[in-house]
Design an enzyme around this catalytic site. Structure first.
Site, PDB file in Angstrom:
ATOM      1  N   HIS A 191       0.823  -1.217   0.000  1.00 53.18           N
ATOM      2  CA  HIS A 191       0.000   0.000   0.000  1.00 53.18           C
ATOM      3  C   HIS A 191       0.856   1.265   0.000  1.00 53.18           C
ATOM      4  O   HIS A 191       0.388   2.335  -0.393  1.00 53.18           O
ATOM      5  CB  HIS A 191      -1.018  -0.016   1.145  1.00 53.18           C
ATOM      6  N   ASP A 242       1.278  -7.696   2.282  1.00 51.76           N
ATOM      7  CA  ASP A 242       1.387  -6.256   2.046  1.00 51.76           C
ATOM      8  C   ASP A 242       2.850  -5.840   1.877  1.00 51.76           C
ATOM      9  O   ASP A 242       3.466  -5.266   2.777  1.00 51.76           O
ATOM     10  CB  ASP A 242       0.744  -5.505   3.206  1.00 51.76           C
ATOM     11  N   SER A 258       3.976   2.516   8.226  1.00 53.49           N
ATOM     12  CA  SER A 258       3.723   1.519   7.187  1.00 53.49           C
ATOM     13  C   SER A 258       5.003   1.259   6.405  1.00 53.49           C
ATOM     14  O   SER A 258       5.655   2.179   5.928  1.00 53.49           O
ATOM     15  CB  SER A 258       2.637   2.014   6.230  1.00 53.49           C
TER      16      SER A 258
END
Length: 693
Positions: free
Chosen positions: A78, A215, A622
């Protein structure tokens, strides 16, 4: 304050976003007691290579890590999503089908993508705040501090040629640090799994556990012949990284030590009950409503066209992520009774300040100033949020018209723009703004054009706008000049929105100054009131370290969540009725059926996909590396959990968890699914130690 920081080493292992220069004084003793085998110098050194040098700012809001001496980068899928979308087309749909380069020549340059390395960190509090008179009011203080920041920045730029300098406040402006950063501008896509792996679960699983998302994405940073930053060139070569992370295939067990180093974006741990009221009653409800309305329109258009889906994939994901975050935050604040906890802290502080400080020190008035400021800021802030969310962020023609004419920029804008979608969004946004904003705070275009020429009919105005404006297509926009653009209705609209925003900012300036003073004094007072407590500053997208343990959690009565998930769970979630979010690739099924896991299976014989640790992370983390006690890479942090979405305001040690993709699942996908053994061969993988089940 610096003296206080020097004594505060007794920190909770699960809470805290710690400053690297103070690890030796504040954290390393407890870290080693919890299972860390490194020294503070191993993690952060002023003079030698350390783990810090392998951690990067990826793009504008994520973390990444260098995993080879050839500049290879791991980050989240992402985090790379916008770049992958930028490189995708209907003919080359890398979002849907993935992409893997088999050589350097096949790696895809990403225009505009940068990575930043932190080269040094310096406490500059004395230079920034040392000459501020104790009698200064907050406005004067702010002016002096701003001038000092400019001077220090200029001095550091002179000393560090070619580097980017950031001088930022910490603890509400009670402390300042300078960060010297090296920016690389040639970054290329090496590999990404299809969205069915990298975004498995989509919106449904976002912020949720159990999670089964692969991810991750893979990039590489390039440099010139001297290994220095350079604009993209075919002559550039892979960056020769002085430090990269070693990878462990040992896996994790409950209570194992784990830590994250990365760039957490923003927390508000010193928020008061007055601000929580504003969050619950105004800012979160407005954001949830406005974004929800726009996202519904976006979703319909994206489902109807692959071209639109690719253009808006990143825009939708970005909007939806914070939309769901706001829903979860409000739920968590109410469920965990955070407001009452904050009120208790404030009552204790006020009692201490009244009994132990002098009026001229300002601590007695810190909370009253915050309360008064928030009461007066909230109405203007509510209208400003509508201007931002419903106009500047949602209606793209406004954002386009507000920027200078530039052919390259216009081509980039229209490459990811759909007029019909934006037209429908604008219709909805103009209606809800009129229904929800105070009439006097609406942009002047409502009175001067919509009411005067269209009888108050916002739909009729919007239809005319998109029929008349040159900003609806690249061909028309390229015909504009600096003079003719000022007569374009989209330009007039943009000016109307921006001018109203400035007026509202000016209206709240006095109260913002009052808030800043109260906030700074409140934090300073808390630290003075509890000198033996371990204090850490709010996140501000600067490099931090957090540490704790691999742990399960109990989200509700009679419910316990294990600390890891497996490939079996991926297949169990497959849902033909929801192929957008829960599709499992046939090749992945085949690998599962054959149990063709190579060396990436756990001691239990299964592929572990994700795991949990009680690490204190937030947005910006992230892509951060999750490291074991020896500093080896064991996972990539990518999310928090739904039950603790209020964690940016109040950390909940029993509930708050960092969700990470297991590095073995990452390598399994790269090796067994994608067949990219050349990437595996580039990595520094530690020998596997046998572990009991």
């Amino acid at each position: 304050m610096l003296a206080l920081l020097g004594t505060m080493w007794t920190a909770r292992a699960d809470e805290g976003m710690w400053l690297l220069p103070y690890l030796q004084k504040m954290n390393i003793k407890q870290m080693r007691a919890e299972g860390c085998r490194l020294t503070a110098e191993d993690i952060y050194s002023m003079n030698n290579s350390s783990l810090k040098d392998a951690i990067i700012v990826f793009g504008g809001g994520c973390t990444g890590e260098i995993v080879s001496d050839k500049g290879l980068i791991f980050t989240n899928h992402h985090c790379g999503y916008g770049s992958i979308q930028q490189l995708s087309s209907v003919e080359h749909d890398y979002l849907k089908y993935g992409f893997w380069a088999s050589s350097y020549d096949e790696e895809l340059p990403v225009p505009g993508l940068t990575v930043r390395f932190v080269r040094s960190i310096e406490d500059v509090t004395a230079q920034i705040a040392g000459n501020v008179p104790s009698t200064s009011g907050e406005a004067e203080r702010s002016k002096i501090v701003g001038e000092n920041i400019a001077l220090v920045t200029k001095e550091l730029e002179t000393q560090n040629k070619g580097m980017s300098i950031q001088v930022l406040p910490f603890f509400g402006g009670n402390q300042y640090f300078a960060f010297v950063m090296e920016v690389f501008r040639d970054v290329r896509l090496v590999g990404t799994p299809p969205s069915s792996i990298g975004n498995y679960g989509g919106d449904t699983d976002n912020w949720m556990w159990p999670r089964h998302t692969g991810d991750f994405s893979v990039f590489r940073v390039y440099a010139d012949k001297d290994n220095r930053p350079a604009e993209y060139s075919k002559e550039n070569r892979p960056y020769e990284a002085p430090r990269h992370l070693e990878i462990s295939l040992d896996g994790v067990r409950e209570n194992d030590f784990a830590m994250v180093m990365g760039f957490p974006g923003s927390t508000e741990r010193y928020m008061t009950s007055y601000e929580i009221d504003q969050t619950l009653e105004v800012s979160n409800p407005q954001r949830i409503f406005i974004r929800g309305e726009r996202q519904e329109i976006m979703r319909r258009h994206m489902e109807a066209s692959d071209e639109v889906r690719i253009k808006y994939a990143s825009k939708y994901a970005g909007s939806s992520n914070y939309w769901k975050n706001s829903i979860g935050m409000s739920r968590g604040l109410e469920r965990l009774n955070v407001r009452a906890k904050k009120q208790a802290e404030e009552e204790a502080f006020q009692k201490w300040a009244d009994a132990n400080t002098l009026p001229e020190e300002g601590y007695m008035e810190a909370l009253p100033k915050i309360r008064e400021a928030i009461e007066n800021i909230t109405p203007a802030a509510a209208s400003q949020q509508y201007l931002q969310e419903a106009f500047l962020s949602a209606v793209e023609i406004i954002r386009n018209a507000a920027q200078d004419l530039d052919k390259e920029r216009l081509e980039e804008f229209f490459g990811d723009y759909d007029t019909a979608l934006d037209h429908e969004v604008a219709r909805r946004m103009f209606r809800i703004a009129r229904e929800n904003m105070k009439p006097e705070d609406l942009p002047s275009v409502y009175k001067d054009v919509i009411d005067a020429r269209f009888g108050g009919d916002t739909d009729a105005y919007v239809d005319w706008l998109y029929e008349t404006s040159a900003y609806t297509s690249l061909e028309k926009a390229l015909t504009l000049t600096d003079e003719t653009r000022k007569q374009d209705p989209a330009y007039e609209l943009a000016k109307s929105v921006i001018d109203r925003g400035r007026e509202l900012s000016e209206a709240r300036r006095e109260w913002t100054t009052l808030y800043n003073e109260g906030h700074r004094l409140y934090i300073a007072g808390l630290m003075r009131m509890q000198p033996d407590r371990a204090w850490y500053p709010d996140a501000n997208f600067t490099i931090r370290l957090t540490y704790g343990q691999v742990l399960p959690y109990d989200p509700a009565d009679a419910v316990t969540y294990n600390y890891f998930t497996t490939l079996e769970g991926v297949l169990a979630k497959e849902d033909p009725e929801n192929p957008t979010e829960f599709t499992v690739e046939e090749k992945l099924k085949e690998l599962y059926r054959k149990k063709d896991y190579g060396r990436y299976a756990d001691a239990d014989g299964r592929i572990h996909t994700c795991f949990l640790a009680n690490l204190d992370i937030t947005g910006g983390n992230s892509g951060s590396p999750v490291l074991d006690g020896r500093g080896r890479l064991i996972g990539l942090a990518f999310d928090g959990n739904w039950e603790a979405m209020s964690g940016d305001i109040a950390f909940e040690p029993e509930l708050q968890r960092c969700i990470a993709v297991d590095i073995r699942y990452v390598l399994f996908i790269i090796d067994k699914y994608a067949g990219c053994k050349h990437i595996i061969d580039e990595l520094d993988i530690a020998p596997v130690k046998s572990r009991r089940k």
